[in-house]
Scaffold this active site. Structure first.
Site, PDB file in Angstrom:
ATOM      1  CG  ASN A 202      -7.941 -49.259 -33.471  1.00 44.70           C
ATOM      2  OD1 ASN A 202      -6.788 -48.826 -33.592  1.00 44.70           O
ATOM      3  ND2 ASN A 202      -8.746 -48.846 -32.506  1.00 44.70           N
ATOM      4  CD  GLU A 205      -6.342 -50.201 -30.428  1.00 42.74           C
ATOM      5  OE1 GLU A 205      -7.022 -49.860 -29.452  1.00 42.74           O
ATOM      6  OE2 GLU A 205      -6.522 -51.282 -31.042  1.00 42.74           O
ATOM      7  CG  ASP A 284     -15.589 -54.434 -26.701  1.00 46.18           C
ATOM      8  OD1 ASP A 284     -14.352 -54.550 -26.777  1.00 46.18           O
ATOM      9  OD2 ASP A 284     -16.156 -53.588 -25.986  1.00 46.18           O
TER      10      ASP A 284
END
Length: 488
Positions: A202, A205, A284
């Protein structure tokens, strides 16, 4: 390709996928709050029920099953009640779980959330993050090979709990050199993922791993480039929450999804706007949708569209709930119905007039969607009841912008616009100007950006002639597709 065609590919794919990584149990303590504790200034949750759901790598596996894949899952659990609960959830979903192995001293990662209605009050984590043992790693791979031989794709779901290590990545690359590996990464050091096909950090990150703050398109590109330097040959997809996803393709990124046309270019796909109840597990869900889309042979732009639709559905639900393939296909077809041919414009005008609705019209190439486009479209929609966006065809863009444009095909540009909530209809025009489309639909309001004047807006005289209005909306400073492309 239209959503109707590539949704058929999704239905028929049924890929075989391995998932390895940090599995966890998401436990929800659901109740209601009516008073504050007399012992401390905290709410008292009157517990109604406890719900157990798959989290982390287990949630990725569960989402893959819901999307029609065959899935084998491997990871580390403890010898505890949480492991038994997690196995029960996964078995019910149809996930093969022989690869969930107990390791001495390990505990099953559990995230307990206290919920009052849809409001999260507290989260309690139970975990240990030591690296997985070599024997456990080898046993996981053996179990996967026995349960589901010859996978088409391998997913590594790294939540920083110790299962996804450099040794695991290297062993997978050595054993399965022709099998693409998708990674949901974690941490500052991405060198352990060297050699994988795709990583999906993301924005936060990506910023942490690249060592660069991300605040706009230029800094996003710079961070993606730095990550690309660390991981040559790896595609880098940065998920940006409500702003969608941006993909950097290296020159070597090939596969059934097709080769990259330009190295170091960012392909952006806007998010599917929905009311957000819970972002838990949205990454996910997007990763699972990407994997199934890749296995189905979709193009990169189509993969991103599917992933964004899946994530948009997920955030409208509470908890790590898997998104079904039927839900994604229904959403894709919903967007497809917004795209109109030239012959449908007069009918649209008649239908809206009968309903007493004002039609707003704007147009452009919309080659690389950016915040300036979004603000223009949102403001345009506020000027009437329905917004029709006319998009230059590929040939029209080439005549206007040169042979290197557009970066995105007309079908992809139209689909991305149709996915925006503020856009009601999209049409593609072949001419150099939208005049013919304007004459067909006879809008009540014609909108262009503030870089135009009334005498340079194509169709302004005609719209004013039948009693309509022309609006010029100020641009967002520094934002243009041409500028973004040149900076790339």
């Amino acid at each position: 390709m239209s959503p109707r065609l590539f949704s058929e590919q999704l239905r028929n794919a049924k890929p075989r996928i391995w998932v390895l990584g940090d599995v966890m149990l998401d436990r929800y303590l659901v109740g209601h709050v009516e008073r504050v504790s007399p012992e401390a200034p905290v709410p008292v949750l009157a517990l109604l029920r406890i719900e157990d759901k798959a989290g982390g790598a287990a949630n990725v596996a569960q989402n893959l099953i819901a999307l029609g894949a065959e899935v084998a899952l491997a990871g580390r659990v403890g010898d505890d009640e949480a492991a038994s609960a997690l196995r029960g959830v996964l078995s019910k979903a149809g996930v093969r779980t022989a690869g969930l192995l107990r390791e001495p001293g390990a505990v099953t990662t559990v995230k307990q959330r206290a919920l009052a209605g849809q409001q999260q009050l507290l989260r309690i984590d139970s975990e240990r993050t030591n690296p997985i043992g070599a024997d456990t790693q080898s046993a996981c791979l053996t179990a996967l090979a026995q349960e589901l031989p010859a996978p088409q794709l391998i997913i590594l779901s790294d939540y920083g709990k110790g299962v996804v290590t450099r040794a695991l990545v290297e062993e997978l690359l050595q054993r399965y050199p022709q099998t693409p590996i998708f990674v949901d990464p974690k941490g500052r050091d991405y060198s352990k993922y060297r050699g994988v096909f795709l990583i999906t950090p993301n924005e936060q990150e990506a910023s942490l791993a690249a060592g660069l703050p991300i605040s706009d398109s230029a800094s996003l590109l710079a961070a993606s480039e730095r990550l690309g330097d660390q991981l040559p040959g790896t595609a880098i997809l940065v998920t940006q929450g409500a702003r969608g996803m941006s993909l950097r393709l290296p020159a070597s990124a090939q596969g059934s999804a097709g080769p990259a046309s330009k190295p170091a270019a960012l392909i952006h796909s806007p998010a599917q706007a929905r009311q957000v109840f819970d972002v838990t597990g949205a990454g996910d869900t997007a990763l699972a949708a990407l994997a199934v889309s890749w296995a189905a042979g979709l193009r990169w732009s189509e993969m991103l569209q599917v992933a964004n639709v899946a994530a948009g559905i997920k955030v409208g639900q509470v908890g790590a709930v898997p998104v079904a393939l039927s839900e994604i296909i229904a959403a894709l077809h919903e967007h497809e119905g917004k795209i109109l041919g030239r012959g449908q414009l007069a009918e649209l005008r008649q239908r809206l007039a009968q309903a007493g609705e004002r039609l707003v019209f704007t147009n452009g190439c919309f080659d690389v969607l950016h915040i300036g486009h979004l603000r223009l479209l949102e403001r345009s929609r506020q000027l009437g009841d329905r917004l029709l966006v006319a998009v230059n065809s590929d040939d029209s863009v080439r005549r206007l912008k040169g042979p290197s444009r557009p970066l995105n095909r007309e079908a992809d540009r139209a689909a991305m616009l149709a996915a925006l909530d503020c856009v009601d209809f999209v049409t593609v025009f072949e001419e150099d100007t939208p005049k013919e489309a304007i004459l067909k639909c006879r809008p009540d309001v014609l909108v262009k950006g503030g870089d135009y004047t009334l005498d340079t807006v194509v169709g302004a005289a005609e719209v004013q002639g039948w009693g309509g209005q022309v609006e010029l909306i100020p641009l967002v400073a520094g934002q243009s597709s041409t500028r973004l492309i040149e900076s790339m």
